[in-house]
Structures are given as C-alpha cells and as structure tokens.
Design a protein around this motif. Sequence first.
Motif, PDB file in Angstrom:
ATOM      1  N   ASP A   7      62.835  83.345  10.415  1.00 10.17           N
ATOM      2  CA  ASP A   7      62.789  82.988  11.842  1.00 10.17           C
ATOM      3  C   ASP A   7      62.616  81.494  12.114  1.00 10.17           C
ATOM      4  O   ASP A   7      62.737  81.053  13.254  1.00 10.17           O
ATOM      5  CB  ASP A   7      61.689  83.769  12.552  1.00 10.17           C
ATOM      6  N   TRP A   8      62.335  80.686  11.088  1.00  5.66           N
ATOM      7  CA  TRP A   8      62.147  79.247  11.313  1.00  5.66           C
ATOM      8  C   TRP A   8      63.438  78.584  11.790  1.00  5.66           C
ATOM      9  O   TRP A   8      63.401  77.672  12.622  1.00  5.66           O
ATOM     10  CB  TRP A   8      61.660  78.557  10.033  1.00  5.66           C
ATOM     11  N   LEU A   9      64.603  79.047  11.249  1.00  5.56           N
ATOM     12  CA  LEU A   9      65.870  78.394  11.594  1.00  5.56           C
ATOM     13  C   LEU A   9      66.274  78.637  13.052  1.00  5.56           C
ATOM     14  O   LEU A   9      66.637  77.677  13.757  1.00  5.56           O
ATOM     15  CB  LEU A   9      66.971  78.843  10.636  1.00  5.56           C
ATOM     16  N   PRO A  10      66.240  79.862  13.586  1.00 12.00           N
ATOM     17  CA  PRO A  10      66.548  80.033  15.010  1.00 12.00           C
ATOM     18  C   PRO A  10      65.610  79.256  15.928  1.00 12.00           C
ATOM     19  O   PRO A  10      66.033  78.769  16.986  1.00 12.00           O
ATOM     20  CB  PRO A  10      66.410  81.546  15.228  1.00 12.00           C
ATOM     21  N   SER A  11      64.336  79.115  15.508  1.00 16.58           N
ATOM     22  CA  SER A  11      63.412  78.350  16.350  1.00 16.58           C
ATOM     23  C   SER A  11      63.821  76.883  16.410  1.00 16.58           C
ATOM     24  O   SER A  11      63.647  76.222  17.448  1.00 16.58           O
ATOM     25  CB  SER A  11      61.979  78.487  15.817  1.00 16.58           C
ATOM     26  N   VAL A  12      64.399  76.366  15.301  1.00 22.20           N
ATOM     27  CA  VAL A  12      64.891  74.987  15.304  1.00 22.20           C
ATOM     28  C   VAL A  12      66.118  74.864  16.200  1.00 22.20           C
ATOM     29  O   VAL A  12      66.212  73.963  17.052  1.00 22.20           O
ATOM     30  CB  VAL A  12      65.221  74.531  13.866  1.00 22.20           C
ATOM     31  N   LEU A  13      67.081  75.762  16.014  1.00 27.60           N
ATOM     32  CA  LEU A  13      68.324  75.675  16.776  1.00 27.60           C
ATOM     33  C   LEU A  13      68.109  75.900  18.263  1.00 27.60           C
ATOM     34  O   LEU A  13      68.809  75.309  19.097  1.00 27.60           O
ATOM     35  CB  LEU A  13      69.337  76.688  16.230  1.00 27.60           C
ATOM     36  N   ASP A  14      67.145  76.780  18.611  1.00 23.54           N
ATOM     37  CA  ASP A  14      66.877  77.034  20.030  1.00 23.54           C
ATOM     38  C   ASP A  14      66.158  75.869  20.697  1.00 23.54           C
ATOM     39  O   ASP A  14      66.125  75.789  21.933  1.00 23.54           O
ATOM     40  CB  ASP A  14      66.038  78.306  20.184  1.00 23.54           C
ATOM     41  N   SER A  15      65.574  74.999  19.882  1.00 21.38           N
ATOM     42  CA  SER A  15      64.754  73.917  20.444  1.00 21.38           C
ATOM     43  C   SER A  15      65.495  72.587  20.543  1.00 21.38           C
ATOM     44  O   SER A  15      64.933  71.620  21.063  1.00 21.38           O
ATOM     45  CB  SER A  15      63.494  73.722  19.580  1.00 21.38           C
ATOM     46  N   ILE A  16      66.697  72.520  20.020  1.00 19.54           N
ATOM     47  CA  ILE A  16      67.426  71.250  20.032  1.00 19.54           C
ATOM     48  C   ILE A  16      68.780  71.454  20.693  1.00 19.54           C
ATOM     49  O   ILE A  16      69.280  72.575  20.815  1.00 19.54           O
ATOM     50  CB  ILE A  16      67.628  70.699  18.594  1.00 19.54           C
ATOM     51  N   GLU A  17      69.379  70.361  21.088  1.00 20.27           N
ATOM     52  CA  GLU A  17      70.741  70.399  21.594  1.00 20.27           C
ATOM     53  C   GLU A  17      71.701  70.519  20.416  1.00 20.27           C
ATOM     54  O   GLU A  17      71.543  69.816  19.413  1.00 20.27           O
ATOM     55  CB  GLU A  17      71.050  69.124  22.386  1.00 20.27           C
ATOM     56  N   PRO A  18      72.664  71.441  20.502  1.00 18.55           N
ATOM     57  CA  PRO A  18      73.601  71.590  19.376  1.00 18.55           C
ATOM     58  C   PRO A  18      74.332  70.278  19.091  1.00 18.55           C
ATOM     59  O   PRO A  18      74.773  69.583  20.003  1.00 18.55           O
ATOM     60  CB  PRO A  18      74.567  72.674  19.862  1.00 18.55           C
ATOM     61  N   ASN A  19      74.442  69.935  17.807  1.00 18.63           N
ATOM     62  CA  ASN A  19      75.197  68.746  17.424  1.00 18.63           C
ATOM     63  C   ASN A  19      76.030  69.077  16.196  1.00 18.63           C
ATOM     64  O   ASN A  19      75.668  69.932  15.381  1.00 18.63           O
ATOM     65  CB  ASN A  19      74.270  67.560  17.154  1.00 18.63           C
ATOM     66  N   THR A  20      77.129  68.405  16.067  1.00 13.24           N
ATOM     67  CA  THR A  20      78.105  68.704  15.025  1.00 13.24           C
ATOM     68  C   THR A  20      77.519  68.522  13.635  1.00 13.24           C
ATOM     69  O   THR A  20      77.763  69.321  12.733  1.00 13.24           O
ATOM     70  CB  THR A  20      79.343  67.811  15.188  1.00 13.24           C
TER      71      THR A  20
END
Length: 942
Positions: free
Chosen positions: A273-286
């Motif tokens: 679950d650590w990875l979705p928490s990172v992606l949900d907390s930042i703006e997507p970037n390439t």
Amino acid sequence: MKMFGITRLGHLSMRGMLVSLIFCLWFPLGVFGGTLNATVHSSRPKTLNIGALFTSNSVIGRSAKPAILAAVDDVNSDPTVLQGTKLNVVVHDTNCSAFLGTVEALQLVESDVVAAIGPQSSGIAHVISHVVNELHVPLLSFGATDATLSSLQYPYFVRTTQSDYFQMHAIADFVDYHEWKEVIAIFVDDDYGRNGISVLGDALSKKRAKITYKAAFSPGAPKSAINELLVGVNLMESRVYVVHVNPDTGLEIFSVAKSLGMMGGGYVWIATDWLPSVLDSIEPNTQTMNLLQGVVAFRHHTPDTDAKKNFMSRINNPNQKGSVKLNSFALYAYDSVWLAARALDVFFNEGGNISFSNDPKLQDTSNSTLRLTSLRIFDGGQQYLQTILKMNMTGLSGRFQFDVDKNLIHPAYDILNIGGSGSRRVGYWSNYSHLSVVAPEILYTKPPNTSTSSQRLYSIIWPGETTTTPRGWVFPNNGKPLRIAVPNRVSYKEFVAKDKGPPGVKGYSIDVFEAAINLLPYPVPRTYMLFGNGKRNPEYSDLVYQVAENQYDAAVGDVTITTNRTKIVDFTQPYMESGLVVVAPVKKEKSSAWAFLKPFTWQMWAVTCAFFLSVGAVVWILEHRINHEFRGPPSQQLITIFWFSFSTMFFSHRENTVSTLGRLVLIIWLFVVLIINSSYTASLTSILTVQQLTSRIEGIDSLITTTDRIGVQDGSFAWRYLIDELNIAESRLVKLRNMEAYLDALLRGPKNGGVAAVVDELPYIELFMSNSKCEFRTVGQEFTKSGWGFAFQRDSPLAVDLSTAILQLSENGDLQKIHNKWLTQNGCSMQISDVSDDNRLSFNSFWGLFLICGIACFIALTVFFCRIFCQYRKFIPENGNGDIEEIEPERTSRRSIRSTSFKDLMDFVDRKEEEIKKILKRKNSDNKQASQSSDGQPNSPP
C-alpha cells in the motif's frame, strides 16, 4: 485471527530503552505545564486535548495533517457531537525517528490529552505504545500497519487502518491466482518491513508457495546499497518481487531496477500500500510513471461515497492556498478524529469523567530535574478504550467497527495496475470473497464465496507491455549449475550407469532427460553427481530424501513415483510405465488323456448336452404325427430321439424332417451346432499344439500364502512395499544385486537356498527375461501401477516444464526411439499360457445362440399344440352328442363325450395326421347328408 506477540527479550529491550531515554533527557520538563496534584474536570469540560503524532515532511504526514485539522473543525462545528465541548488538537512531529517520536510522545501526554491520533510509522508505534500503556491514553494509529501491534502486549494501541496481516494474505492470493510458487521479498529492515514479510511467508506457505529470498536493506540505505542488493536479486531464479518499503524511499527501488533492466518482460513487481499512497499524493509526472510501468499495487479499499468525494474536493481544491492531494491514510486519519469524538460523547453519556492522577511509579530523585511526576495517568483511559472498541460508525473510509482482535472488520484492497500516465483497477480483494472484480460492499450482501473457481481479475499489462502472464522464474544466472543426483547402479545399467566420457553418466533415463532439457526455451546448466558407492545399488528412498533436504536439486534415473515420495518432492510426468510383477520358474505341461474336455467349461458341457436332448425331443414332437420315421414302439421312438439329437453334431442324421416347424427348429439348431463345433475345434487345436507352461506360483496372492523366500532387487522400493503393504515377513525377503543373482536364486529354488519367485518392476523383468533366454515367465498380473519420473524439490517450476517436454517427446515419437536404442531385445512370451477356467470357452460366450434356439423351439411347440387343440375340438360337438368311436371304437363305445379324459387327448395326439384328416372329412360329409335329409321331409299335419 492469529495474534502476534513480541518475545520477552524484545519487550525488555524496549522498556530499557524507554527508561534510559527518560533519564537522559537533561532539559526541564517544566515547560510542559501541568500541576503535581490530581486534577478532576467536570463530566462535560469546555475543551479537551487530543494529540496528533506524525512526520510532517512525509508522504503520509503531508496528507494526514490537513485531514486531522479538518476533522477537528468538523467535529467542533457539529452541535450533535460532544454537545458544546470543543476539541483542541496538539500536534507533534515525530520526524520519522523512534527516539524523537518518544520524546514528542512524552511532551504530548504532558498536555493532558485523552487520546492520541497516530503515529504513522509502525516502528515508532512499537515504542510509543509503551508510553500510552503506562499512562492509559488510547493511541489511534491511522498509518501503523504492522500486524504485531495487534498483540495483547499493546492494549492501548488501536489500529484505525487495515493490518498488514490482511494485505499479505491478499498478495498471497494474487500470487496463487497466477500459479507462481516462488517470490523474492524486498523490504526495509525494521519492525514494519520484517513483520510484514514474516506474515507474507506464512500466507504463501498455505498456498504451497514460498519466499525464496529476503532482500532486506537498512532504513535510509544509499542508492549504492540498493543497487548492490538488486544486482544479487537479479541473479536468482524467481522473477516475482514483492516490495514492502516506506513511501518516502520506495521509488528509489524502481529507479535502480529500471537502470538494471529489471522492469522489462518476464519480471513481476508487486508493491504494497505504500506505492498507491505515493501516487495519490503527488501530481502524475512522466518521469515517475516511466519507472512503474506494469507494476501491480495494493491500495486500501474505500467506498466511493458522496461524503468522500465532497471531502476530497474540499481538501484538494487547487484554488485554495496550501491545497494538498490526499491518500487513503488521510481518510483513516480523518475518521480517527471522528472516532475519538463520538467515543467521547458515549463516554460522557455513560457517566465518564475526565481526570488525571500521578503515577506512583514515576518519582523524581532529589537531584533530578526531569520532573517525572508531571507525567500523569488518564483515570478514565480504560473505560474510554473499551468505548472506542465498541463503536460502530461509518466514516469516509467505510464502516468503522472492530473485531475481537481490535482489527477493523471487512478488510479490503483495490488491486491496481500501473500503466501509461496513471493506474487502473483490475480487481478487489477482501477477506470475504478474496479476489473479485465486484466491489466488496456489493459482495457483503451475498453469501461468502472463496472457492478457486470464483476468483477473478481483469487482464493485467505486465512489465514489457505484455498481457501474457509471466512464468515468474528463470534459471538462475548466478553461475551455480543444477545439482543432479544419478543412481550409481551395479545392475541393469541400460537404464542408468556411470560413464567415462562427459557428462559422466549414460543410459536410457539420461537420454530421456537430456532430450527433455533440450526442448526447454531456456538453458539449464547442470552437473551430474553419482549417488551410491558403486558396489551395490543405492537406496532410492534415500536418494529422494536427499533431494527433499536440498542436498541435490533433482534426481534423474529409474526413480519410481510412489505415494510416500510424492509427499516430499515433486515428480515430472512419468516417462516410462512400471509396476510390480512376479517372475517364477516354469515347466512344460504334459498333455492329459482328458485334454479333449478342456475347451469347454463343465457348465458349457452341461448346457450343450441338455440342448441336444431338448432339440431332439422337440423335433420328435413336431414330426411324430406326420413322419413315419418318428413312429413305432416306445423303445424305438426313444432311441430315435437320442440318435437324432447327437447325430446333428456331425450333420449325419438319417431321419428326414417333413413338417415346416420341424425344419425351422432344425435349421436354427444346426447353425448353433456349427458355431459350437468350430469353436471347440479351434480351442482344442490350440491346447494340443501350443506349448503349455505351468508354475506352482500363480501370482502374488498364491506367493503370499506360502512360506517360500522371495527375491527383491537391492535398493528397490519393493522391499518396503512387500513388508508394509502386503505384510510379508522380512525374513522371507532376499536382496539380489544383479541379473546373475536373479538367475542363480531362481534356478536353485527355495529348497536349495534360492527363492521361489522374484518380485520386481516390469522394465527390469522384461530385460532380465530376454537376457535369460526366456527360462522364466511372469505369473499373475501386475499388482501395482506406477511409473518412472524425475524428482525435483517441492514446487520446483522445472518439474512442470519438463513434464510438458516429456509429453512432447512422447507425441513426436522421440521417446520410443530412445527406448528402442537402449532396451530393444529379443522378446519372449512374458505370461505363461494357463488353460484355466477363465481361459476356457464358457456358456457366457454362447448364451445368445442358445437363447435363439430356445425361442424357436418354444414358438414351434406353441403353434403345434394350438393346431392340435383346434382339431381336437372338432371331434367334440358343442351339443355333446358326438363321440370318438371312430378313433378308438372298442374304447369309446362305452364313453360319452362328457367323460373324455387327458388320456383320450393323448390318444388323439398320437394318431397320424393323415387319419385325423380322413375322419374329419368323413364326419363333415355325414353332417351334410344328415342336414339335407332333414330338410327334405314333408311337414307333419297339425
């Protein structure tokens, strides 16, 4: 649910660290405020302090802080909660450090807090839990997922998020769904990482899978250390990686993996679950998304409700200064504040009071400036804790209710597949129905279903942009060849034997293995290692056990697949059929004077004789009235029946049949006789011309009933099988080393120190018999069915791939070619030709013919007697004035028609048909004349 505990050593070390920490704080605690005396507030104070512990400058902390502050504001603005009492949140930054987190926790409890929200770290939670246990302050953690925190050691720790226990079982179900058997765990070496991977190992073992390597790195490890770790991991066999690290450093793993080429085809990356928490907390970037293409991640499942959407839009408002993106941990943090508030409301309604008292265990020494007495116990902490655990509410993250193990009910996760510029959900996991494409809240309305057939996920795009599920492993590229044990046989070396040239072994089994290996789509470096001293055949059970104990990676040879062996190793598809048989000396059977009776069983002889007589009698009945050859004195007629019956066997009957019914019966019977004659002649010819062999041993059953000694091949599983399964005394068994020992023991026999028979597997016996000039034969049938296969360690993927290769060898004919190369010998008849009742012609083979003949006889007799009955009635007029004097004048003159008897009927039947017709004709003529004369008389006057 299983409760996780901490060892006594760990418990003492933590408490010791805590005590040392307190006594090392050389700054005054007076700034914390508070009084030395116990303080009691009114049941409904105007303000209450709750604490908040998290790392502000972290992925989880940045999302949790605004959620906690928003929750406090929402509680204070809701008049239905706490009824006028305001919450005041006291925030302390743990700085992602157990030491500083403990200091912050001590400072926090000095503020007379009734509950603490946090911490986000499992490692810090372990330490702080000792503080709150002592001071009776409930600790509501929205981010500490370590499953061991649910143990009884931490009564005041309340987890308001999902436990890693469930997440690791979700990953195990995902691994099992794709039929992978080995994974490599990459984790941070702290309480959070170690305990989570420990649970994963237990969950995988229930699915017959395992963690083959635990790749741990220290918290805050430099990139060089991670690079070195992944280089070693990449040399190993498994290509399924489970990454369980902290959100703030986890992306470094994928950055290094990308540089090492480990994010391409054939690799499987599973993130907790650590990875979705990172992606949900930042703006997507390439840049970030390029690192994660094809990764599968697990995220806490939170229902998509209107309340959740409104809250997210409020906090994520881009027009508002300081707006942040929230992850699932922020939702749990928000709900934790509401849980504390609603529980306080119930606590007050049940008469609870807020009061604090001094802890008598904490006393300052005369020269101490620590002011330990300022740390006070929350007197209502135990009651408040029980109130929290009994709460049942619905929050932004879903239903908030605790089970008996203090875990939230209905744990569930979203399964995400990262690709392109974002992620897509490919399914769900819940402990209610496991893997599914249906949302858990919908499944809760249906009966639970965890069957294998109900498990389903949408298609996944794996690393390398492929939808084909990766095999999950490759042959390791670490320079270590496969260690293959080969039996060092001293007999039957055609199957496997030592060889002077490379690869050091040869034989039928070796050629099959090499041919199967060459069909694999990847190289398999291997080295053959002889097992045994070369003086006697090795114990094959010991060989298999050595493979199970990791002394060897595989065993290749004439290894029989047995039930006990399959419990400790995995076998490939059998490449040769096998089974235990009995071989015994045989002798020629002398021809008997009564050999002519052998073709038929006694039942067949009896039925045949009975039908000969029956058909003769039927034909006599049908012919007796119209055929003068079937008439005469009784003795002559009886002789005629017997002669006619048995002369049909040779088609030499001299009596002609005249009646249609008789001819019908006779032609059907002659057809039956033709079949029986032909079958008898063929069987008798075989018995008299084919050499018959016999043995006093008829099979394994007759061998068991004797006390004779039995030969068994040295090293064979047959030794234990005969003792354990067939209860044959061990003293009766003799180990034989080679074919010469077989031959000598069988020729000497049990009376001269030899054996009565040898029990061995069919491939060995076939080779032995061809080399012994067919002096022996197998008796009885195979009494076991098995095969030979290659043994590998449990769950080895090579066993599956080689099974497919062996099937391919069988289909394309290569397996038979290898067999012909090594094992084709001058064949001889394996089974003795025993003319037993089972081999004789029985009634079962001919009952259809006899049935047809019997039906024909019955029909013919029925038609015959119906005609007789009709003729007989014409001699008996309905008015009763008739008689049968014309048939028997001297007898019937004294009888009337009403006194006729059965004997009269038989006398009528015995008359010739020709006489009966004449009488009937004359009688009809007389009746006509009488009728005409009666009609010609004048009428008498009135």
